[in-house]
Design a protein around this motif. Structure first.
Motif, PDB file in Angstrom:
ATOM      1  N   GLN A  90      44.833  43.103  72.932  1.00  0.00           N
ATOM      2  CA  GLN A  90      44.565  43.476  71.523  1.00  0.00           C
ATOM      3  C   GLN A  90      43.009  43.920  71.493  1.00  0.00           C
ATOM      4  OE1 GLN A  90      46.255  42.245  68.547  1.00  0.00           O
ATOM      5  NE2 GLN A  90      44.615  43.564  67.644  1.00  0.00           N
ATOM      6  N   GLY A  91      43.011  45.250  70.564  1.00  0.00           N
ATOM      7  CA  GLY A  91      41.726  45.842  70.567  1.00  0.00           C
ATOM      8  C   GLY A  91      41.233  46.760  71.881  1.00  0.00           C
ATOM      9  N   ASP A  94      40.353  49.654  74.445  1.00  0.00           N
ATOM     10  CA  ASP A  94      40.450  51.009  74.624  1.00  0.00           C
ATOM     11  C   ASP A  94      41.193  51.656  75.497  1.00  0.00           C
ATOM     12  OD1 ASP A  94      38.212  51.515  72.027  1.00  0.00           O
ATOM     13  OD2 ASP A  94      37.231  50.155  73.580  1.00  0.00           O
ATOM     14  N   THR A 145      49.953  46.618  69.487  1.00  0.00           N
ATOM     15  CA  THR A 145      48.505  46.018  69.023  1.00  0.00           C
ATOM     16  C   THR A 145      47.521  47.326  68.823  1.00  0.00           C
ATOM     17  OG1 THR A 145      48.052  45.783  71.397  1.00  0.00           O
ATOM     18  CG2 THR A 145      49.125  44.088  70.262  1.00  0.00           C
ATOM     19  N   ASN A 146      47.498  48.362  69.750  1.00  0.00           N
ATOM     20  CA  ASN A 146      46.513  49.380  69.629  1.00  0.00           C
ATOM     21  C   ASN A 146      47.227  50.618  70.199  1.00  0.00           C
ATOM     22  OD1 ASN A 146      44.257  51.045  69.484  1.00  0.00           O
ATOM     23  ND2 ASN A 146      43.116  49.718  70.888  1.00  0.00           N
ATOM     24  N   ASP A 193      46.211  53.586  69.638  1.00  0.00           N
ATOM     25  CA  ASP A 193      45.246  54.615  70.205  1.00  0.00           C
ATOM     26  C   ASP A 193      44.843  54.242  71.709  1.00  0.00           C
ATOM     27  OD1 ASP A 193      45.458  56.201  67.743  1.00  0.00           O
ATOM     28  OD2 ASP A 193      43.887  54.716  66.831  1.00  0.00           O
ATOM     29  N   ALA A 194      45.420  53.343  72.170  1.00  0.00           N
ATOM     30  CA  ALA A 194      44.739  52.990  73.826  1.00  0.00           C
ATOM     31  C   ALA A 194      45.303  53.763  74.591  1.00  0.00           C
ATOM     32  CB  ALA A 194      45.238  51.474  73.906  1.00  0.00           C
TER      33      ALA A 194
END
Length: 421
Positions: free
Chosen positions: A73-74, A76, A133-134, A136-137
């Motif tokens: 989660q979150g 990068d 969850t992200n 853009d990761a």
């Protein structure tokens, strides 16, 4: 900046942690999450990781979890370094192919196919959960077989780049032999993951003077010894093949060797037992010397460099990675995954131009790429016939009787990991 390492309970991880700590100006991590289903290993590795950060004055926070969704989660960037089936599966990959007179190795040949079949579905599930969850990761794949796994990720639309430590290992070795700083050495590194050749060794940059002839003339014996190949092979080729090429260039010799000694998996399992005992020592606050024997040398430095570039935090503008071919090697499809020098930044990796390849190398690259096409199809769709076709296509198998016997053994030894079996 938050990074997540899936497979964080690996005995490799302290090598990665050491690099994160030393190179914190290049990659300023605020939070590092180690994810692994093996809670006991995770506790040992996580404890050592925190002590390494503390000793080197790294301000980042290290957490551990067995909850993948919470861990990514979150993030990068998510670095994958997992081994489905653990060392027990590796032991099998390295032994049952020998029963058919074929190389037993965990990343190529029949054993490599078994690993791909176990790994691709798991990695795609992880990547999909990261995307939820992200989206853009970035996903950095160090999980073998890197070429096949990276291709599966890219074809599924994920932001992914594959990483291997072979090139950075050669860079460091050649720099030491030439008496220059590693950053001065640039490689004309061409091929597929675990099927590469150093066509040139350049000083000062990608367009620098090629000192490979000088390197071979003055240090050819040392290079040949490291590769376990005769010096005359290097002299006749005029290039430096990856040590994985020995499985192709000296297949029968390697099979005899592998059948006469304990498997590498058995050696690594014993090494891991010793390492985990060391990691549990609360006084240990640096990576132990034994870890250098585990493999993965300079992995941390390559990972830091790649993550920094992908996250727009600097990093080397040119790095050796696994990414889409996109016309770089004209005899391969655009969506083949190759391992070459590429310009890397926050938008991804773009391969540098490669000169026309000698058919000696181009032919084997094309052959193994065809196998990887079939291997990925088998990993995604399953089925005995697809496994057989992939094995028959592999140049380390290539005979129908071997392919039949290996197919039966692969399925029997991996049934618990194959949803279709």
């Amino acid at each position: 900046m938050k990074l997540t390492v899936v497979g964080g309970g690996s005995t490799y991880t302290p090598e990665l942690i050491d690099g994160f700590a030393r190179l914190r100006d290049t990659l300023p991590i605020e939070e590092l999450v180690l994810v692994d289903p093996a809670a006991d290993r995770l506790d040992l590795v996580g404890g050592l990781a925190r002590r390494i950060f503390a000793k080197q004055g790294h301000p980042g926070r290290i957490t551990t979890t067995s909850d993948l969704d919470a861990g990514v989660q979150g993030a990068d960037a998510v670095l994958l370094q997992l081994r489905v089936g653990g060392q027990a599966a590796r032991e099998r990959d390295e032994t049952w192919p020998l029963e058919c007179g074929c190389v037993g190795q965990e990343t190529t040949g029949a054993g490599g196919l078994a690993k791909a079949l176990r790994t691709v579905p798991v990695v795609l599930d992880i990547a999909e959960r990261v995307r939820r969850t992200n989206p853009d990761a970035w996903i950095i794949d160090f999980t073998n077989p890197v070429g096949i796994v990276t291709r599966a990720l890219l074809q599924a639309g994920h932001k992914a780049v594959g990483l291997c430590n072979v090139a950075i290992g050669f860079q460091r070795k050649f720099a030491a032999l030439l008496g220059v700083a590693p950053g001065e050495v640039h490689l004309d590194h061409v091929g597929l993951n675990h099927l590469t050749w150093e066509l040139g060794v350049r000083l000062g940059g990608p367009d620098g003077a090629n000192v490979l002839p000088k390197l071979l003339a003055e240090h050819g014996d040392a290079v040949a010894d490291d590769l376990h190949l005769p010096r005359q092979v290097l002299d006749r080729l005029g290039v430096v093949p990856s040590y994985y090429l020995r499985y192709y260039y000296a297949h029968d010799e390697v099979v005899r060797e592998l059948g006469s000694k304990p498997s590498r998996a058995a050696e690594v399992a014993e090494m891991e037992r010793r390492l985990l005992k060391m990691y549990g020592d609360p006084a240990l606050d640096e990576k132990p010397e034994l870890l250098a024997e585990r493999g993965g040398a300079f992995y941390s430095e390559a990972a830091v460099d790649l993550a920094a570039s992908l996250l727009g935090n600097g990093g080397s503008p040119v790095q050796v990675v696994n990414t889409y071919n996109n016309g770089t090697l004209p005899f391969l499809a655009d969506d083949a995954v190759i391992e070459v020098q590429a310009r890397v930044d926050a938008s991804g990796a773009v391969p540098l131009a490669v000169p026309d390849l000698d058919p000696l190398y181009a032919g084997l690259i094309a052959h193994v790429t065809a196998y990887e096409d079939l291997a990925l199809e088998a990993a995604l769709r399953g089925g005995r016939d697809r496994v057989f076709r992939a094995l028959l296509a592999h140049p380390l198998v290539g005979q129908y009787e071997h392919a039949e016997g290996l197919t039966d053994r692969l399925i029997a030894h991996n049934r618990e990991h194959l949803a279709w079996a």
